[in-house]
Design a protein around this motif. Structure first.
Motif, PDB file in Angstrom:
ATOM      1  N   ILE A 182       0.678  -1.652   0.442  1.00  0.00           N
ATOM      2  CA  ILE A 182      -0.136  -0.230  -0.180  1.00  0.00           C
ATOM      3  C   ILE A 182       0.892   1.087  -0.056  1.00  0.00           C
ATOM      4  O   ILE A 182       1.801   1.043   1.225  1.00  0.00           O
ATOM      5  N   LEU A 183       1.149   2.428  -0.843  1.00  0.00           N
ATOM      6  CA  LEU A 183       1.203   3.340  -0.844  1.00  0.00           C
ATOM      7  C   LEU A 183       0.843   4.340  -1.202  1.00  0.00           C
ATOM      8  O   LEU A 183       0.002   4.448  -1.330  1.00  0.00           O
ATOM      9  N   GLY A 184       0.829   5.156   0.348  1.00  0.00           N
ATOM     10  CA  GLY A 184       0.483   6.476   0.306  1.00  0.00           C
ATOM     11  C   GLY A 184       1.087   7.730   1.033  1.00  0.00           C
ATOM     12  O   GLY A 184       2.460   6.725   1.820  1.00  0.00           O
ATOM     13  N   GLU A 185       0.700   8.895   1.063  1.00  0.00           N
ATOM     14  CA  GLU A 185       1.539   9.721   1.846  1.00  0.00           C
ATOM     15  C   GLU A 185       0.776   9.671   3.407  1.00  0.00           C
ATOM     16  O   GLU A 185      -0.126   8.820   3.883  1.00  0.00           O
ATOM     17  N   THR A 186       1.411  10.034   4.261  1.00  0.00           N
ATOM     18  CA  THR A 186       0.952  10.636   5.840  1.00  0.00           C
ATOM     19  C   THR A 186       0.211  10.758   5.749  1.00  0.00           C
ATOM     20  O   THR A 186      -0.812  11.605   5.379  1.00  0.00           O
ATOM     21  N   GLY A 187      -0.782   9.754   6.152  1.00  0.00           N
ATOM     22  CA  GLY A 187      -2.433  10.478   6.340  1.00  0.00           C
ATOM     23  C   GLY A 187      -3.456  10.029   5.434  1.00  0.00           C
ATOM     24  O   GLY A 187      -4.422  10.288   6.217  1.00  0.00           O
ATOM     25  N   THR A 188      -3.102   8.773   4.585  1.00  0.00           N
ATOM     26  CA  THR A 188      -4.108   8.908   3.442  1.00  0.00           C
ATOM     27  C   THR A 188      -5.097   7.474   4.187  1.00  0.00           C
ATOM     28  O   THR A 188      -5.881   7.841   3.587  1.00  0.00           O
ATOM     29  N   GLY A 189      -4.815   7.151   4.811  1.00  0.00           N
ATOM     30  CA  GLY A 189      -5.850   6.187   6.185  1.00  0.00           C
ATOM     31  C   GLY A 189      -5.240   4.239   5.147  1.00  0.00           C
ATOM     32  O   GLY A 189      -5.675   3.515   4.937  1.00  0.00           O
ATOM     33  N   LYS A 190      -3.688   3.845   4.955  1.00  0.00           N
ATOM     34  CA  LYS A 190      -2.940   2.972   4.563  1.00  0.00           C
ATOM     35  C   LYS A 190      -3.138   2.065   5.458  1.00  0.00           C
ATOM     36  O   LYS A 190      -3.511   0.878   4.556  1.00  0.00           O
ATOM     37  N   GLU A 191      -3.344   2.623   6.955  1.00  0.00           N
ATOM     38  CA  GLU A 191      -3.761   0.934   7.576  1.00  0.00           C
ATOM     39  C   GLU A 191      -5.187   0.678   7.622  1.00  0.00           C
ATOM     40  O   GLU A 191      -5.836  -0.361   7.580  1.00  0.00           O
ATOM     41  N   LEU A 192      -6.388   1.507   7.318  1.00  0.00           N
ATOM     42  CA  LEU A 192      -7.702   1.605   7.390  1.00  0.00           C
ATOM     43  C   LEU A 192      -7.924   0.651   5.833  1.00  0.00           C
ATOM     44  O   LEU A 192      -8.429  -0.332   5.426  1.00  0.00           O
TER      45      LEU A 192
END
Length: 405
Positions: A182-192
């Motif tokens: 899962i790629l994404g900036e901080t705060g985008t909801g990767k753990e969700l």
């Protein structure tokens, strides 16, 4: 907002063959804010007949996912005299304000009724343009799909195509046993996203074990992941169970995978390839049936990360768009956040000027930053304190170019 779309036969408000005749990517409007909160998130495709499209109180019809019925904005603060959008050959739009006295803003800039048409550039449209009609209605003008996507809860909420693609990817990969990156900036909801994959998978009844790799000490990272025997290191007074063993038959989520110590990365690669690992200090090989999901906000295609491990991790990649690229979803996220934060109190009401500022912000901290700010606003409102947005006041919009002759 991307430009790819899937062909569908049903549309928001017109036959598919009419939409297919549109020369450029579909443009539409999303309701960011409306006095009737149920309208937030509704969408309309703009139909350019003769290169022109009109927006006013009674048109176009807006629709939400799953509904066959469209409804105009139909708010008394919006004039019946239309705002006109003229499509230019280069993909830009020229917007002509209504001839009425209705208050009208484009990205925070007031457009007077007598003003000449203003050009909205291609990149501006790709970013999403925030329109304010009257005192209470905010719209996002940008690229849309043929059909609105359903809203969801949490950081995965949204009606735009970007989050629809993320939700579709989750549904596809959850049915497999593939590793996911899962790629994404901080705060985008990767753990969700990782939690959603686990919840929709055949392993949903088993444990999901999560660890932030940046918190593992370099000297004991192997023991944390794979376990250790008694005496394997100083202070190891007994056998220790590792995270792989804890996640057996379930899912192991490795957040900040880019911070994995170098000496541990080949061990992870072996565990991914064979399901086998060896606890620290043990002569025995153990096995674990683990579905691995990893996440990062870093570029792993560098010499500092084990590239064979990266190839295994990226069997399936889900990229979460930053909030600035899904501006059409900000209203939905605000409404959802206020509803949750209000608790048992009456629904929290924020001035439209504040909602507009939130919709215009680029949110470097993404959904998490938005949620934290909403928390502060709700607390301030409940305490009767002034509502402040330090550092969020948008910079003055640059003077728009004149309309083409």
């Amino acid at each position: 907002m991307g430009s790819n779309r899937q062909d569908r036969e049903a549309t928001l408000e017109a036959p598919a063959d009419v939409l297919a005749a549109q020369p450029q990517a579909l443009l539409g409007l999303t309701v960011l804010w409306h006095p009737n909160r149920q309208r937030i998130g509704e969408q309309a495709v703009l139909m350019f007949e003769g290169g022109c499209c009109e927006v006013h109180r009674n048109a176009p019809d807006f629709q939400r996912a799953g509904s066959d019925v469209g409804q105009a904005l139909d708010h008394q603060g919006i004039s019946r005299t239309p705002i006109r959008f003229l499509r230019n050959a280069d993909g830009s739009l020229t917007v002509q304000s209504s001839a009425s006295r209705m208050h009208f803003e484009v990205d925070g800039r007031v457009i007077a009724a007598a003003a000449e048409g203003q050009i909205l550039g291609v990149q501006q449209l790709a970013n999403g343009v925030v329109l304010r009609l009257g005192s209470s209605v905010l719209l996002c003008l940008g690229h849309v799909g043929l059909l609105p996507s359903p809203q969801r809860d949490g950081a995965l909420a949204g009606v735009g195509r970007a989050m629809a693609r993320v939700r579709s990817a989750i549904a596809q990969v959850a049915a497999t046993q593939l590793p996911v990156l899962i790629l994404g900036e901080t705060g985008t909801g990767k753990e969700l996203v990782a939690q959603a994959i686990h919840a929709a998978s055949t392993r949903a009844g088993q444990a999901m074990v999560s660890v932030n790799m940046a918190t593992l000490g370099e000297s004991l990272a192997a023991a944390d992941l794979f376990g250790a025997c008694k005496g394997a290191y100083t202070g190891a007074l007994g056998a220790r169970k590792g995270l792989f063993a804890e996640a057996h038959a379930g899912t192991l989520f490795l957040d900040e995978i880019g911070d994995t110590p170098l000496q541990v990365q080949p061990m992870l690669l072996r565990a991914l390839e064979t399901g086998e690992y060896r606890p620290l200090g043990s002569a025995r090989t153990e096995r674990a049936d683990v579905r691995l999901i990893a996440a990062t906000d870093r570029n792993l295609s560098s010499a500092g990360f084990n590239q064979p491990l990266l190839r295994r991790l990226e069997a399936y990649v889900i990229a979460i768009p930053p909030l600035r690229e899904r501006r059409e979803d900000i209203g939905v996220l605000i409404a959802l956040g206020l509803s949750r934060l209000g608790g048992d109190r009456p629904a929290t009401e924020l001035p439209v000027s504040i909602i507009q500022t939130l919709c215009l912000h680029d949110w470097p901290g993404n959904v998490r930053q938005l949620h934290h700010l909403l928390q502060r606003l709700v607390l301030a409102q409940q305490a009767g304190d002034p509502l402040e947005l330090p550092g969020l006041e948008p910079a003055p919009a640059p003077a728009p170019p004149p309309a083409a002759a």
